[in-house]
Design a protein around this motif. Structure first.
Motif, mmCIF file in Angstrom:
data_model
loop_
_atom_site.group_PDB
_atom_site.id
_atom_site.type_symbol
_atom_site.label_atom_id
_atom_site.label_comp_id
_atom_site.label_asym_id
_atom_site.label_seq_id
_atom_site.Cartn_x
_atom_site.Cartn_y
_atom_site.Cartn_z
ATOM 1 N N UNK A 218 -12.922 -86.463 -36.721
ATOM 2 C CA UNK A 218 -11.961 -85.569 -37.361
ATOM 3 C C UNK A 218 -10.651 -86.295 -37.676
ATOM 4 N N UNK A 219 -10.293 -87.278 -36.851
ATOM 5 C CA UNK A 219 -9.124 -88.103 -37.169
ATOM 6 C C UNK A 219 -9.381 -88.903 -38.449
ATOM 7 N N UNK A 220 -10.586 -89.451 -38.555
ATOM 8 C CA UNK A 220 -10.966 -90.183 -39.765
ATOM 9 C C UNK A 220 -10.895 -89.285 -40.991
ATOM 10 N N UNK A 221 -11.422 -88.064 -40.883
ATOM 11 C CA UNK A 221 -11.416 -87.146 -42.022
ATOM 12 C C UNK A 221 -9.992 -86.774 -42.426
ATOM 13 N N UNK A 242 -13.974 -85.385 -50.066
ATOM 14 C CA UNK A 242 -14.297 -85.483 -48.636
ATOM 15 C C UNK A 242 -15.300 -84.391 -48.263
ATOM 16 N N UNK A 243 -15.090 -83.190 -48.760
ATOM 17 C CA UNK A 243 -16.055 -82.112 -48.501
ATOM 18 C C UNK A 243 -17.399 -82.414 -49.161
ATOM 19 N N UNK A 244 -17.367 -83.059 -50.324
ATOM 20 C CA UNK A 244 -18.615 -83.445 -50.995
ATOM 21 C C UNK A 244 -19.388 -84.456 -50.166
ATOM 22 N N UNK A 245 -18.668 -85.306 -49.429
ATOM 23 C CA UNK A 245 -19.325 -86.267 -48.540
ATOM 24 C C UNK A 245 -20.025 -85.558 -47.388
ATOM 25 N N UNK A 246 -19.371 -84.562 -46.829
ATOM 26 C CA UNK A 246 -19.974 -83.792 -45.736
ATOM 27 C C UNK A 246 -21.166 -82.989 -46.250
ATOM 28 N N UNK A 247 -21.081 -82.552 -47.487
ATOM 29 C CA UNK A 247 -22.141 -81.737 -48.083
ATOM 30 C C UNK A 247 -23.472 -82.483 -48.160
ATOM 31 N N UNK A 257 -22.423 -82.693 -35.314
ATOM 32 C CA UNK A 257 -21.057 -83.203 -35.409
ATOM 33 C C UNK A 257 -20.022 -82.089 -35.526
ATOM 34 N N UNK A 258 -20.488 -80.840 -35.494
ATOM 35 C CA UNK A 258 -19.605 -79.670 -35.529
ATOM 36 C C UNK A 258 -18.788 -79.605 -36.818
ATOM 37 N N UNK A 259 -19.446 -79.950 -37.921
ATOM 38 C CA UNK A 259 -18.819 -79.875 -39.239
ATOM 39 C C UNK A 259 -19.289 -78.577 -39.894
#
Length: 308
Positions: A218-221, A242-247, A257-259
């Protein structure tokens, strides 16, 4: 691969601004030999008609894929300890992002001699990085198991970002893409890296129980959402990317990872990223590594954009 569409010609002022941004990204690190146009005529490890040359030319999907790859790296405790505890990411995230991106592109577009020198420097650095995780597990950056994971997460990120946000890739293209990365993976010491889509999926399932959530992720994000990586006029899209990366992460990875839903894209945001990715994929940038590499090999600068 899909049939290429004609290049997109931008108004001159906008094209010049994009070229300047790309040139700044490529040349910012004076310690990195980022001349993709030399030596004249020297081939890369991967051929120009490859899937990789298409995938790596798109700056939007490279950013998205790079973020996804780092998330997966940081999910492995030993990799996390080495990357976060013994690197400059916290102190100079922009420079680290640039260097990581240029290294990835060098393995695709760089002349073989330049790529070999770069990999030699990186492997020498890896040999000096070792330590212990917070729960007492020893690690070495040159551990073949960890090298395979880092290679696989990078290849996963760039492929899935391109397929999701630029253009879908069929099974044949995906298999070609994985096979294309094997030679440089071995130079890094990642012997046994996935050579097919099936091998990559098997590796991910093998690693499933080793991945864990961490405050470091989360620090990285937070860093990649806020660091001034894109031109000011495009700053608003950075959080969407960034959200597209998580997607593009597998659903089970997001759960571990609790995303959760806070990182979901809204439908209009998803469409905006897809349209941006597809548009950028049609814009030849002569200062970009892809165009430089084409010139080195005597190919037209817009070779990767020509229909055939």
């Amino acid at each position: 691969m899909h049939t290429r569409r004609s290049p997109l010609i931008l108004p001159r002022p906008l094209q010049e601004r994009l070229e300047a941004a790309v040139q700044a990204f490529v040349s910012a690190d004076k310690r990195f030999d980022a001349d993709f146009a030399a030596p004249c005529g020297e081939h890369a490890f991967i051929a120009p008609d490859s899937v990789s040359w298409q995938v790596f030319k798109n700056p939007l999907s490279l950013f998205v894929g790079g973020v996804a790859a780092v998330i997966l790296e940081l999910a492995e405790p030993r990799v996390r300890a080495g990357v976060w505890g013994q690197s400059t990411f916290r102190d100079d995230p922009l420079q680290r992002i640039r260097r990581t991106g240029l290294s990835a592109m060098m393995t695709v577009y760089g002349a073989r001699s330049h790529t070999e020198k770069m990999i030699s420097r990186v492997t020498a650095m890896h040999a000096r990085v070792r330590g212990t995780t917070e729960d007492g597990r020893p690690y070495r950056a040159d551990d073949p198991e960890l090298l395979i994971w880092v290679h696989a997460t990078a290849r996963f990120g760039f492929l899935e970002a391109y397929a999701a946000w630029v253009h879908p890739l069929d099974k044949i293209a995906r298999s070609r893409y994985h096979h294309e990365g094997i030679e440089t993976a071995r130079l890094y010491g990642a012997h046994g890296a996935p050579a097919t889509q099936e091998e990559q999926e098997l590796l991910f399932m093998t690693m499933r129980d080793r991945l864990e959530s961490s405050s470091v992720i989360f620090e990285f994000l937070d860093i990649v959402r806020s660091v001034k990586l894109l031109p000011h006029s495009m700053g608003g899209i950075q959080e969407l990317l960034v959200k597209a990366a998580i997607d593009i992460l597998p659903e089970w990875v997001r759960e571990r990872l609790e995303l959760g839903e806070a990182w979901d894209l809204r439908p209009w945001q998803r469409l905006a990223v897809q349209r941006a990715g597809a548009a950028i994929d049609r814009i030849p940038l002569r200062s970009a590594p892809a165009a430089q590499a084409c010139r080195r090999l005597g190919l037209p600068e817009d070779y990767l954009y020509l229909a055939r």
